[in-house]
Design an enzyme around this catalytic site. Sequence first.
Site, PDB file in Angstrom:
ATOM      1  N   HIS A  55      -6.206  11.274  -9.205  1.00 26.48           N
ATOM      2  CA  HIS A  55      -5.803  12.494  -8.451  1.00 26.48           C
ATOM      3  C   HIS A  55      -6.548  12.923  -7.437  1.00 26.48           C
ATOM      4  O   HIS A  55      -7.839  13.357  -7.694  1.00 26.48           O
ATOM      5  CB  HIS A  55      -5.501  13.481  -9.509  1.00 26.48           C
ATOM      6  CG  HIS A  55      -4.954  14.743  -8.909  1.00 26.48           C
ATOM      7  ND1 HIS A  55      -3.349  14.745  -8.764  1.00 26.48           N
ATOM      8  CD2 HIS A  55      -5.276  16.146  -8.827  1.00 26.48           C
ATOM      9  CE1 HIS A  55      -3.312  16.143  -8.425  1.00 26.48           C
ATOM     10  NE2 HIS A  55      -4.600  16.855  -8.593  1.00 26.48           N
ATOM     11  N   GLN A  60      -9.787  18.335   0.633  1.00 26.73           N
ATOM     12  CA  GLN A  60     -10.606  19.505   0.100  1.00 26.73           C
ATOM     13  C   GLN A  60     -12.175  19.180   0.241  1.00 26.73           C
ATOM     14  O   GLN A  60     -13.005  19.842  -0.064  1.00 26.73           O
ATOM     15  CB  GLN A  60     -10.086  19.865  -1.106  1.00 26.73           C
ATOM     16  CG  GLN A  60      -8.664  20.460  -1.085  1.00 26.73           C
ATOM     17  CD  GLN A  60      -7.955  20.970  -2.519  1.00 26.73           C
ATOM     18  OE1 GLN A  60      -8.907  20.893  -3.600  1.00 26.73           O
ATOM     19  NE2 GLN A  60      -6.781  21.182  -2.624  1.00 26.73           N
ATOM     20  N   ARG A  81      -8.332  29.528  -4.711  1.00 30.79           N
ATOM     21  CA  ARG A  81      -6.859  28.905  -3.950  1.00 30.79           C
ATOM     22  C   ARG A  81      -6.863  29.750  -2.632  1.00 30.79           C
ATOM     23  O   ARG A  81      -6.430  28.929  -1.575  1.00 30.79           O
ATOM     24  CB  ARG A  81      -5.751  29.056  -4.872  1.00 30.79           C
ATOM     25  CG  ARG A  81      -4.563  28.248  -4.235  1.00 30.79           C
ATOM     26  CD  ARG A  81      -3.293  28.479  -5.288  1.00 30.79           C
ATOM     27  NE  ARG A  81      -2.843  29.590  -5.228  1.00 30.79           N
ATOM     28  CZ  ARG A  81      -1.579  29.829  -5.531  1.00 30.79           C
ATOM     29  NH1 ARG A  81      -0.722  28.929  -6.277  1.00 30.79           N
ATOM     30  NH2 ARG A  81      -1.055  31.117  -5.680  1.00 30.79           N
ATOM     31  N   HIS A 207       4.993  19.078  -7.182  1.00 30.44           N
ATOM     32  CA  HIS A 207       3.717  19.680  -7.383  1.00 30.44           C
ATOM     33  C   HIS A 207       3.415  20.555  -8.890  1.00 30.44           C
ATOM     34  O   HIS A 207       2.468  20.122  -9.286  1.00 30.44           O
ATOM     35  CB  HIS A 207       3.419  21.026  -6.221  1.00 30.44           C
ATOM     36  CG  HIS A 207       2.387  21.689  -6.410  1.00 30.44           C
ATOM     37  ND1 HIS A 207       2.058  22.803  -7.048  1.00 30.44           N
ATOM     38  CD2 HIS A 207       0.969  21.461  -5.724  1.00 30.44           C
ATOM     39  CE1 HIS A 207       0.579  23.276  -7.005  1.00 30.44           C
ATOM     40  NE2 HIS A 207       0.104  22.329  -6.136  1.00 30.44           N
ATOM     41  N   ARG A 210       5.674  25.613 -11.278  1.00 26.60           N
ATOM     42  CA  ARG A 210       5.607  26.918 -10.841  1.00 26.60           C
ATOM     43  C   ARG A 210       6.131  26.920  -9.032  1.00 26.60           C
ATOM     44  O   ARG A 210       6.549  27.770  -8.533  1.00 26.60           O
ATOM     45  CB  ARG A 210       4.347  27.758 -10.813  1.00 26.60           C
ATOM     46  CG  ARG A 210       3.268  27.036 -10.317  1.00 26.60           C
ATOM     47  CD  ARG A 210       1.669  27.716 -10.651  1.00 26.60           C
ATOM     48  NE  ARG A 210       0.648  26.844 -10.649  1.00 26.60           N
ATOM     49  CZ  ARG A 210      -0.041  26.365  -9.600  1.00 26.60           C
ATOM     50  NH1 ARG A 210       0.310  26.651  -8.451  1.00 26.60           N
ATOM     51  NH2 ARG A 210      -0.995  25.564  -9.898  1.00 26.60           N
ATOM     52  N   HIS A 232       1.400  18.791 -11.318  1.00 28.46           N
ATOM     53  CA  HIS A 232       0.369  19.456 -12.148  1.00 28.46           C
ATOM     54  C   HIS A 232       1.051  20.231 -13.302  1.00 28.46           C
ATOM     55  O   HIS A 232       2.128  20.739 -12.770  1.00 28.46           O
ATOM     56  CB  HIS A 232      -0.122  20.515 -11.268  1.00 28.46           C
ATOM     57  CG  HIS A 232      -1.081  20.185  -9.872  1.00 28.46           C
ATOM     58  ND1 HIS A 232      -0.657  20.309  -8.793  1.00 28.46           N
ATOM     59  CD2 HIS A 232      -2.258  19.456  -9.879  1.00 28.46           C
ATOM     60  CE1 HIS A 232      -1.470  19.844  -7.820  1.00 28.46           C
ATOM     61  NE2 HIS A 232      -2.588  19.352  -8.775  1.00 28.46           N
ATOM     62  N   HIS A 269      -4.033  17.855 -15.169  1.00 24.62           N
ATOM     63  CA  HIS A 269      -4.634  19.038 -15.961  1.00 24.62           C
ATOM     64  C   HIS A 269      -3.719  19.414 -17.265  1.00 24.62           C
ATOM     65  O   HIS A 269      -3.194  20.519 -17.057  1.00 24.62           O
ATOM     66  CB  HIS A 269      -4.745  20.350 -14.888  1.00 24.62           C
ATOM     67  CG  HIS A 269      -5.139  20.111 -13.695  1.00 24.62           C
ATOM     68  ND1 HIS A 269      -6.343  19.604 -13.412  1.00 24.62           N
ATOM     69  CD2 HIS A 269      -4.756  20.108 -12.233  1.00 24.62           C
ATOM     70  CE1 HIS A 269      -6.820  19.439 -12.372  1.00 24.62           C
ATOM     71  NE2 HIS A 269      -5.885  19.749 -11.569  1.00 24.62           N
ATOM     72  N   ASP A 320      -9.565  15.209  -7.741  1.00 22.72           N
ATOM     73  CA  ASP A 320      -8.766  16.378  -7.431  1.00 22.72           C
ATOM     74  C   ASP A 320      -9.448  17.046  -6.139  1.00 22.72           C
ATOM     75  O   ASP A 320      -9.307  16.701  -5.352  1.00 22.72           O
ATOM     76  CB  ASP A 320      -9.032  17.467  -8.884  1.00 22.72           C
ATOM     77  CG  ASP A 320      -7.949  18.584  -8.792  1.00 22.72           C
ATOM     78  OD1 ASP A 320      -7.105  18.534  -7.718  1.00 22.72           O
ATOM     79  OD2 ASP A 320      -7.715  19.093  -9.404  1.00 22.72           O
TER      80      ASP A 320
END
Length: 453
Positions: A55, A60, A81, A207, A210, A232, A269, A320
């Site tokens: 992952h 990032q 975030r 994703h 949510r 996720h 996660h 991640d």
Amino acid sequence: MAVIYAKQALLAEGWAANVRLDLRDGRIVSIDHGTGPEANDTRVDTLLPALGNLHSHAFQRAMAGMTEVRQAGRDSFWSWRELMYRFMDRLTPEQIEAIAAQVYVEMLEAGYASVGEFHYVHHQPGGVPHDNIAELSERIFAAAARTGIGLTHLPVLYSYGGAGQVELSAGQRRFGTGVDEFERLFDAASAALRHLPGDARIGIAPHSLRATSPSELSRLVARHGQGPIHIHIAEQPREVREIEDWLGARPVEWLLGNLPVDDRWCLIHATHMTVTETRDMAASGAVAGLCPITEANLGDGAFNGPDYAEAGGSFGIGSDSNVNISLTEELRLLEYSQRLRDGSRNVLVPGAGSVGRFLYMSAARGGAQALAREAGSIATGKLADLVAIDSQSAALCALSRDSLLDGLVFAATDRVVTDVWSAGRHMVRGGHHIARDAVFAAYRTAIERLLAS
Ligand SMILES: [Zn+2]
């Protein structure tokens, strides 16, 4: 054909001394042991199966260290975030490629042979698609080709800004697609992926609950009858509450009850689960995608390791947010998070035995499963995803063979890695990636432009 000679190697059936491996077309075609090296063999000390990093959000990496300043009030995953969205919104395709290449070099040098790129930045800032809808996927492919890492590409479906089909926020428009647009993107990325070596794979990544809807998720999964599925799942307590309010069940509970979760799935996660969810998830055959450094950095919480391991659950490791690339530290922190929470030692091994060996070999198997790579052990027919370490380094030289993986996980750093092969590509030699200087120079230039923009 290349031949590796190792003084010792951890084969699928256990340790062996004086091992010679023949590699052809990226695979291990034969294994002999008890023989000496021959003139043209690549000689190493100790050979292990290399892990897949299941992952990653490559971009990032370039914001690592930028979000460690306390703001007034209380910082959280959600305030992090917001900063990440603002950073991401300035990146150009060239910068995304340069950052990905840099982080892939770092992963290979840490001992990972492959990566699952959970790729969700699809569009231009503001959300307008590129002329080539898969432009940014192709930037990731270019970085993989440049560095030789084995890629499992996981384009992301991201349709909503929050639980209950909330509209995307401005910061989320660069990754927003509906299912039909996602399918066009997936097809374009699949076509472009054919230019990578044959071990490259593609899967799908809704994703999170949510960021999708139940009907979209069902359509997506029904359309993709093969390949990995990553999502996720339960990173934050607030996320668990929001899903419960919306769908009437906790995220893992809802997913297991409503979709055909099996060994193609990787639940990233799976941090917040009840004991029942933990056991049901283990029984599903899915892989838990654990990202201990990022989960610690973001204050997510600790995974229920003891119940999951006792139930025989599969797991693997991901970097991640890429705030720090260290394979040894990921495994160490996974165990230490359990020890700190439970006030005990040697937690993550069912029954009795070496914690280091259980963690390492489980993560090798789970990572290979999650990335759809025929790897995770040293055996004839498998991909040559291999890592050599120096058992004569200061951290390891006092240890017997049976303690070596405990030494690697608890006493060493990634600097004991000398060589890494990804599907037979010998990318790390003498501890350094063969293109590290050129890749870093390109990264520096990209960062200078980014900071000046
Ligand atoms: Zn993630």
